[in-house]
Design a protein around this motif. Structure first.
Motif, PDB file in Angstrom:
ATOM      1  N   PHE A   1      31.382  34.228  54.709  1.00  0.00           N
ATOM      2  CA  PHE A   1      31.441  35.466  55.495  1.00  0.00           C
ATOM      3  C   PHE A   1      32.910  35.874  55.597  1.00  0.00           C
ATOM      4  N   THR A   2      33.226  37.086  55.156  1.00  0.00           N
ATOM      5  CA  THR A   2      34.614  37.535  55.107  1.00  0.00           C
ATOM      6  C   THR A   2      34.820  38.651  56.129  1.00  0.00           C
ATOM      7  N   PRO A   3      35.604  38.395  57.183  1.00  0.00           N
ATOM      8  CA  PRO A   3      35.781  39.435  58.213  1.00  0.00           C
ATOM      9  C   PRO A   3      36.314  40.755  57.640  1.00  0.00           C
ATOM     10  N   ALA A   4      37.218  40.679  56.659  1.00  0.00           N
ATOM     11  CA  ALA A   4      37.769  41.928  56.093  1.00  0.00           C
ATOM     12  C   ALA A   4      36.671  42.761  55.450  1.00  0.00           C
ATOM     13  N   VAL A   5      35.718  42.099  54.814  1.00  0.00           N
ATOM     14  CA  VAL A   5      34.627  42.841  54.158  1.00  0.00           C
ATOM     15  C   VAL A   5      33.754  43.527  55.209  1.00  0.00           C
ATOM     16  N   ALA A   6      33.518  42.826  56.311  1.00  0.00           N
ATOM     17  CA  ALA A   6      32.727  43.452  57.390  1.00  0.00           C
ATOM     18  C   ALA A   6      33.411  44.728  57.874  1.00  0.00           C
TER      19      ALA A   6
ATOM     20  N   ILE B   1      34.868  42.410  39.651  1.00  0.00           N
ATOM     21  CA  ILE B   1      35.819  41.334  39.401  1.00  0.00           C
ATOM     22  C   ILE B   1      36.282  40.779  40.738  1.00  0.00           C
ATOM     23  N   ALA B   2      36.304  39.450  40.849  1.00  0.00           N
ATOM     24  CA  ALA B   2      36.666  38.773  42.093  1.00  0.00           C
ATOM     25  C   ALA B   2      35.746  39.230  43.228  1.00  0.00           C
ATOM     26  N   SER B   3      34.473  38.948  43.064  1.00  0.00           N
ATOM     27  CA  SER B   3      33.465  39.388  44.049  1.00  0.00           C
ATOM     28  C   SER B   3      33.615  38.691  45.388  1.00  0.00           C
ATOM     29  N   GLY B   4      34.382  37.590  45.423  1.00  0.00           N
ATOM     30  CA  GLY B   4      34.576  36.893  46.698  1.00  0.00           C
ATOM     31  C   GLY B   4      33.251  36.356  47.210  1.00  0.00           C
TER      32      GLY B   4
ATOM     33  N   ASN C   1      33.405  35.706  39.640  1.00  0.00           N
ATOM     34  CA  ASN C   1      34.411  35.037  40.462  1.00  0.00           C
ATOM     35  C   ASN C   1      35.099  33.964  39.637  1.00  0.00           C
ATOM     36  N   ARG C   2      36.289  33.610  40.076  1.00  0.00           N
ATOM     37  CA  ARG C   2      36.998  32.513  39.412  1.00  0.00           C
ATOM     38  C   ARG C   2      36.649  31.169  40.054  1.00  0.00           C
ATOM     39  N   GLU C   3      36.413  31.177  41.387  1.00  0.00           N
ATOM     40  CA  GLU C   3      36.196  29.903  42.093  1.00  0.00           C
ATOM     41  C   GLU C   3      34.700  29.602  42.255  1.00  0.00           C
TER      42      GLU C   3
ATOM     43  N   ASP D   1      37.897  34.445  34.926  1.00  0.00           N
ATOM     44  CA  ASP D   1      39.327  34.453  35.238  1.00  0.00           C
ATOM     45  C   ASP D   1      39.917  35.546  34.367  1.00  0.00           C
ATOM     46  N   VAL D   2      40.423  36.597  34.978  1.00  0.00           N
ATOM     47  CA  VAL D   2      40.816  37.783  34.194  1.00  0.00           C
ATOM     48  C   VAL D   2      42.002  37.520  33.269  1.00  0.00           C
ATOM     49  N   THR D   3      42.700  36.389  33.466  1.00  0.00           N
ATOM     50  CA  THR D   3      43.856  36.113  32.605  1.00  0.00           C
ATOM     51  C   THR D   3      43.445  35.394  31.314  1.00  0.00           C
ATOM     52  N   LEU D   4      42.169  34.990  31.224  1.00  0.00           N
ATOM     53  CA  LEU D   4      41.700  34.261  30.034  1.00  0.00           C
ATOM     54  C   LEU D   4      40.951  35.223  29.121  1.00  0.00           C
TER      55      LEU D   4
ATOM     56  N   ALA E   1      38.271  44.564  44.502  1.00  0.00           N
ATOM     57  CA  ALA E   1      38.884  44.757  45.823  1.00  0.00           C
ATOM     58  C   ALA E   1      39.856  43.629  46.139  1.00  0.00           C
ATOM     59  N   ASN E   2      41.005  44.042  46.651  1.00  0.00           N
ATOM     60  CA  ASN E   2      41.945  43.087  47.267  1.00  0.00           C
ATOM     61  C   ASN E   2      42.265  41.880  46.392  1.00  0.00           C
ATOM     62  N   MET E   3      42.569  42.139  45.126  1.00  0.00           N
ATOM     63  CA  MET E   3      42.969  41.017  44.259  1.00  0.00           C
ATOM     64  C   MET E   3      44.409  41.138  43.771  1.00  0.00           C
ATOM     65  N   ILE E   4      44.836  42.333  43.354  1.00  0.00           N
ATOM     66  CA  ILE E   4      46.064  42.354  42.543  1.00  0.00           C
ATOM     67  C   ILE E   4      47.329  42.080  43.356  1.00  0.00           C
ATOM     68  N   HIS E   5      47.257  42.195  44.686  1.00  0.00           N
ATOM     69  CA  HIS E   5      48.431  41.829  45.500  1.00  0.00           C
ATOM     70  C   HIS E   5      48.399  40.352  45.897  1.00  0.00           C
ATOM     71  N   ILE E   6      47.194  39.753  45.871  1.00  0.00           N
ATOM     72  CA  ILE E   6      47.054  38.342  46.274  1.00  0.00           C
ATOM     73  C   ILE E   6      46.949  37.481  45.023  1.00  0.00           C
ATOM     74  N   SER E   7      47.756  37.786  44.041  1.00  0.00           N
ATOM     75  CA  SER E   7      47.748  37.048  42.775  1.00  0.00           C
ATOM     76  C   SER E   7      49.038  37.408  42.036  1.00  0.00           C
ATOM     77  N   PRO E   8      49.440  36.567  41.071  1.00  0.00           N
ATOM     78  CA  PRO E   8      50.637  36.900  40.292  1.00  0.00           C
ATOM     79  C   PRO E   8      50.419  38.165  39.450  1.00  0.00           C
TER      80      PRO E   8
ATOM     81  N   GLU F   1      50.609  38.643  36.410  1.00  0.00           N
ATOM     82  CA  GLU F   1      49.831  38.381  35.187  1.00  0.00           C
ATOM     83  C   GLU F   1      48.352  38.733  35.388  1.00  0.00           C
ATOM     84  N   VAL F   2      47.899  38.648  36.637  1.00  0.00           N
ATOM     85  CA  VAL F   2      46.496  38.939  36.920  1.00  0.00           C
ATOM     86  C   VAL F   2      46.238  40.447  36.764  1.00  0.00           C
ATOM     87  N   THR F   3      47.195  41.268  37.185  1.00  0.00           N
ATOM     88  CA  THR F   3      47.059  42.724  36.982  1.00  0.00           C
ATOM     89  C   THR F   3      47.067  43.033  35.480  1.00  0.00           C
TER      90      THR F   3
END
Ligand SMILES: C[S@@+](CC[C@H](N)C(=O)[O-])C[C@H]1O[C@@H](n2cnc3c(N)ncnc32)[C@H](O)[C@@H]1O
Length: 204
Positions: free
Chosen positions: A10-15, A38-41, A62-64, A89-92, A107-114, A116-118
């Motif tokens: 459960f992700t509070p930001a998504v709520a 991508i990165a469905s969380g 998802n990657r994880e 994993d979008v870098t592969l 959503a909310n991936m490219i700032h919380i990653s290096p 290279e992910v962008t």
């Protein structure tokens, strides 16, 4: 983990953001569209959007593993138009996906990653999308090198403390990466809480 276990996260930001994203995103998606997320969380965005738009064919990734399991738990409660969550994993490259998608949502991936992910995101998106396909990126951005709010500047400092390769991206830098793949930036939609939805489009 057994297949009957409840692995939902459960992700509070998504709520907080799922309704405003739905209002902006869903009218821009065609009837029956094939969407790669991508990165469905946790999977809560997928379930919310597909409950509102059961015609959509949603493909979460998802990657994880923990997040893959969460999406697969959440999707049991929702429309069968949500596909099983796959690893991505979008870098592969090349991405292990075969379909031609109408749109990508991230959503909310490219700032919380290096950075290279962008780079990996746009390289893969070019191959994954149909001609004319769109990319919708939700999150905070700098504009002309400036933060759009003091809270975003503070968030940026927090991100860089966590990892110096993370950080709120300048939309111009992201546009440049897209353009290097022939992907045009269509529009920048301001969203609540100093976020944006950035829309990109492949040539038809
Ligand atoms: C803050 S979470 C956002 C998750 C979800 N989209 C949301 O809005 O709640 C950032 C996500 O980026 C993913 N991520 C980071 N690097 C990635 C990569 N190289 N490939 C795919 N996903 C990645 C993480 O696994 C995580 O799920």
């Amino acid at each position: 983990m057994s297949s009957s276990a409840d692995a939902r996260l459960f992700t509070p930001a998504v709520a907080r953001n799922k309704d405003v994203i739905a209002e902006t995103l869903l009218p821009r998606l065609g009837q029956g569209a094939q969407i790669l997320e991508i990165a469905s969380g946790s999977g809560e965005h997928a379930v919310h959007f597909c409950t509102l738009r059961p015609d959509l064919n949603w493909h979460p990734t998802n990657r994880e593993e923990e997040q893959i399991n969460s999406v697969n738990s959440w999707r049991k409660e929702a429309t069968d138009k949500i596909a099983p969550c796959r690893h991505l994993d979008v870098t592969l490259h090349p991405w292990e996906i075969t379909a031609d998608y109408d749109a990508i949502f991230n959503a909310n991936m490219i700032h919380i990653s290096p950075w290279e992910v962008t780079l990996g995101l746009f390289e893969g998106a070019k191959a994954a999308l149909k001609p004319g396909g769109q990319i919708f990126l939700y999150g905070p951005y700098k504009v002309n090198g400036e933060h759009t709010a003091p809270s975003n500047a503070e968030f940026d400092r927090w991100l860089k403390d966590k990892n110096p390769d993370f950080g709120v991206r300048d939309i111009a830098a992201v546009q440049k990466v897209a353009a290097s793949h022939g992907i045009a930036h269509q529009t920048s939609i301001p969203m609540p809480a100093n976020n944006f939805i950035q829309v990109f489009c492949l040539p038809s």
